[in-house]
Motif scaffolding. Structure first.
Motif, short mmCIF file in Angstrom:
data_model
loop_
_atom_site.label_atom_id
_atom_site.label_comp_id
_atom_site.label_asym_id
_atom_site.label_seq_id
_atom_site.Cartn_x
_atom_site.Cartn_y
_atom_site.Cartn_z
N ARG A 54 -3.60 2.58 3.13
CA ARG A 54 -3.87 1.32 2.42
C ARG A 54 -4.58 0.29 3.30
O ARG A 54 -5.24 -0.60 2.79
CB ARG A 54 -2.56 0.74 1.88
CG ARG A 54 -1.97 1.56 0.75
CD ARG A 54 -0.56 1.09 0.39
NE ARG A 54 -0.08 1.76 -0.81
CZ ARG A 54 0.39 3.01 -0.84
NH1 ARG A 54 0.44 3.71 0.29
NH2 ARG A 54 0.80 3.55 -1.97
N ARG A 63 -6.83 -4.85 1.84
CA ARG A 63 -5.79 -3.81 1.78
C ARG A 63 -5.92 -2.99 0.50
O ARG A 63 -5.92 -3.53 -0.60
CB ARG A 63 -4.41 -4.47 1.85
CG ARG A 63 -3.26 -3.47 1.96
CD ARG A 63 -1.94 -4.20 2.13
NE ARG A 63 -0.85 -3.27 2.39
CZ ARG A 63 -0.17 -2.64 1.45
NH1 ARG A 63 -0.47 -2.84 0.18
NH2 ARG A 63 0.81 -1.80 1.76
N GLY A 64 -6.03 -1.68 0.67
CA GLY A 64 -6.10 -0.78 -0.46
C GLY A 64 -7.49 -0.62 -1.06
O GLY A 64 -7.67 0.19 -1.97
#
Length: 225
Positions: A54, A63-64
């Motif tokens: 992630r 993030r991700g």
């Protein structure tokens, strides 16, 4: 531009699409297995691996972000692979309008004859797998941020582990048939490579199936808990 469109519509173009998307999916299957095997190293290592997926690309990507990009690419590959496979199969049927009463072993394999229902099984399980371990909607004790716990809880249920095993076998048959077909297409079915054209794909398929199936077996046996 017209050449690209005509190539995609041709039988050769569809086979190329099927081969390229198959390669993408094969690399995912191998990479996913190597990551999942970290479950044997304990919750800390497995959760760190999941979190790393992630946060990969940080700080340049949120993030991700790359993880979801990879998921979109995989989804597109699955759709394109299914479309190309259906198109090639339909073209094969049209080329041979009279069905055979008996399929000779030299012309087909069990893996080839089960590709259609195997694909359906894999697709259904992938949907369930996402609902179970990604979104948590069908997991009885889903904890966000604790993929190790979620995996153990899920595979502790015998029916889920059984379905996992069936899906893995279907994947292994796909891998075997895919590699075998690639060997045939590349013309590696003549001596000296003809000696391993079935053995090598079978070995790869068995290794993949064994690696994946070891995980639910370890959970059910209490080795991973």
């Amino acid at each position: 531009m017209r050449r690209r469109v005509s190539l995609a519509r041709s039988l050769i173009g569809k086979k190329i699409i099927m081969a390229l998307t198959g390669l993408v999916l094969f690399l995912f299957v191998v990479g996913h297995l190597l990551g999942n095997l970290k479950v044997f190293e304990g919750p800390q290592k497995f959760n760190a691996y999941a979190e790393g997926l992630r946060t990969v690309g940080a700080p340049f990507f949120a993030r991700g972000q790359l993880l979801w990009t990879a998921r979109v690419v995989l989804l597109a590959s699955v759709v394109a692979h299914l479309w190309a496979a259906l198109a090639v199969t339909r073209a094969s049927w049209q080329a041979r309008p009279v069905g055979y009463r008996r399929l000779e072993t030299s012309e087909t394999t069990y893996a080839a004859r089960t590709m259609r229902w195997g694909g359906v099984i894999i697709l259904c399980y992938v949907v369930y797998h996402l609902l179970d371990l990604t979104f948590g909607s069908v997991n009885p004790s889903f904890l966000p941020g604790d993929p190790y716990h979620n995996l153990v809880v899920s595979l502790s249920r015998a029916p889920v582990s059984a379905a996992y095993g069936v899906a893995v076998i279907a994947v292994a048959l796909h891998v075997y048939h895919g590699i075998w077909s690639a060997v045939q297409t590349l013309g590696l079915n003549r001596p000296p490579t003809s000696r391993w054209r079935r053995g090598a794909p079978a070995a790869v398929a068995v290794l993949i199936a064994g690696g994946y199936i070891a995980i639910p077996l370890a959970v059910l046996a209490g080795v991973v808990r």
